[in-house]
Motif scaffolding. Structure first.
Motif, short mmCIF file in Angstrom:
data_model
loop_
_atom_site.label_atom_id
_atom_site.label_comp_id
_atom_site.label_asym_id
_atom_site.label_seq_id
_atom_site.Cartn_x
_atom_site.Cartn_y
_atom_site.Cartn_z
N LYS A 269 0.83 -1.20 0.00
CA LYS A 269 0.00 0.00 0.00
C LYS A 269 0.87 1.25 0.00
O LYS A 269 0.62 2.19 -0.76
N GLY A 270 1.89 1.25 0.84
CA GLY A 270 2.77 2.41 0.94
C GLY A 270 3.54 2.68 -0.34
O GLY A 270 3.71 3.84 -0.74
N THR A 271 3.97 1.61 -1.02
CA THR A 271 4.70 1.80 -2.27
C THR A 271 3.79 2.32 -3.36
O THR A 271 4.17 3.18 -4.16
N GLY A 272 2.56 1.81 -3.40
CA GLY A 272 1.58 2.32 -4.36
C GLY A 272 1.29 3.79 -4.14
O GLY A 272 1.21 4.57 -5.09
N GLN A 273 1.15 4.18 -2.88
CA GLN A 273 0.90 5.58 -2.55
C GLN A 273 2.12 6.44 -2.90
O GLN A 273 1.97 7.57 -3.39
N THR A 274 3.31 5.89 -2.65
CA THR A 274 4.53 6.60 -3.01
C THR A 274 4.59 6.87 -4.51
O THR A 274 4.88 7.99 -4.95
N GLU A 275 4.30 5.83 -5.29
CA GLU A 275 4.36 5.98 -6.75
C GLU A 275 3.36 7.02 -7.23
O GLU A 275 3.69 7.87 -8.07
N LEU A 276 2.14 6.98 -6.70
CA LEU A 276 1.12 7.92 -7.15
C LEU A 276 1.45 9.35 -6.76
O LEU A 276 1.34 10.28 -7.58
N LEU A 277 1.89 9.55 -5.52
CA LEU A 277 2.23 10.89 -5.05
C LEU A 277 3.46 11.42 -5.79
O LEU A 277 3.52 12.60 -6.15
N TYR A 278 4.43 10.54 -6.02
CA TYR A 278 5.61 10.91 -6.79
C TYR A 278 5.20 11.37 -8.19
O TYR A 278 5.67 12.39 -8.70
N ALA A 279 4.32 10.60 -8.82
CA ALA A 279 3.88 10.92 -10.18
C ALA A 279 3.14 12.25 -10.23
O ALA A 279 3.33 13.04 -11.16
#
Length: 290
Positions: A269-279
């Protein structure tokens, strides 16, 4: 008969940032050269989401009929838990692939038919990841596929469909998003090393082993932020991608702490959120810098 809620869970919503993020970055890169086209961006998003959900159902089907999901730790698998038949899940997968193909044809028809080549490769890659007699996802090539299709192809395809050109910030964005998407798969496969080893599923995590997989996860996430920092050469606004750094650091700490099994589920979940926020940060930065 699976309930609607179970079908939604089987679609694995937590993986959807891997589809949304490259379209955001590709659109930001198009805006950087004043090439933003909103309806093409939406078409690209539709293609990406349809393929992501389709590949999730396809993996559910293929892993389920092979028995690799019977003792799985993690989100619901429809076939493995026997809440839906293999035929139903396979139909759902190909329905999503069909929707993605239809949207992709419209996008290619309004840009260049060469996009159909990328689209066809993406469909084949989605199915043969765990499908067919010799699935490459069982041969430690899953991360290569994710980097290629949810990094390079998705970002650069989105950019080209709108701006009809490719710039080096777009390439840097494609590599960075692909790296985080790879990290998401590494974390997933790190969690599943015990069951995958028993069932003969040779993921990259199984081949490398847990310690090296943990190091690879950290390196992939860090690489994305290094590229965001390098991209200040194009525009200092790319530093907006660092709004995702706190989430990234939190996930890296968990992975490097030797967490196993269910303790790694929050990392997904945290990695998915990281990717989305990064993008989001990178896309906005590129658009502002254009």
């Amino acid at each position: 008969m699976a309930t609607p809620a179970q079908w939604i869970e089987g679609a694995r919503p937590r993986t959807l940032p891997a589809a949304i993020s490259p379209v955001l970055v590709g659109t930001g890169a198009a805006a950087y050269v004043d090439g933003f086209v909103w309806w093409k961006a939406l078409l690209a998003l539709g293609v990406a989401l349809a393929l992501q959900i389709g590949v999730n159902y396809a993996n559910d089907y293929s892993d389920g009929i092979r028995g690799t999901d019977e003792n799985r730790v993690g989100p619901l698998r429809l076939v493995g838990s026997k809440v839906a038949s293999p035929g139903q899940v396979k139909t759902a997968a190909f329905t999503c692939f069909g929707i993605g193909a239809a949207l992709g044809i419209v996008l290619a028809a309004t840009t260049t038919w060469w996009l159909l080549v990328a689209g066809a490769a993406s469909l084949l890659g989605a199915w043969f990841y765990t499908g067919g007699k010799r699935p490459y996802g069982y041969r430690a090539l899953g991360e290569v596929s994710v980097f290629l299709f949810f990094g390079l192809v998705a970002v650069l395809g989105t950019t080209y469909a709108q701006a009809e050109t490719i710039t080096w910030p777009a390439v840097a964005g494609a590599v960075s998003v692909g790296s985080i998407a790879c990290a998401l798969l590494v974390a997933n496969n790190l969690r599943d090393i015990p069951t995958d080893s028993v069932t003969g599923k040779r993921t990259l995590a199984v081949v490398l082993g847990a310690p090296r997989s943990r190091q690879l996860y950290a390196a992939l996430v860090i690489l994305a932020f290094v590229l965001a920092a390098v991209s200040v050469i194009a525009t200092p606004w790319t530093l907006l991608a660092f709004i995702a750094a706190p989430l990234a650091i939190k996930s890296i700490r968990v992975v490097l702490s030797d967490a196993v099994g269910p303790a790694l589920i929050p990392v997904l979940k945290g990695t998915g959120q990281t990717e989305l926020l990064y993008a989001v940060g990178l896309a906005v930065g590129l658009a502002l810098g254009g």
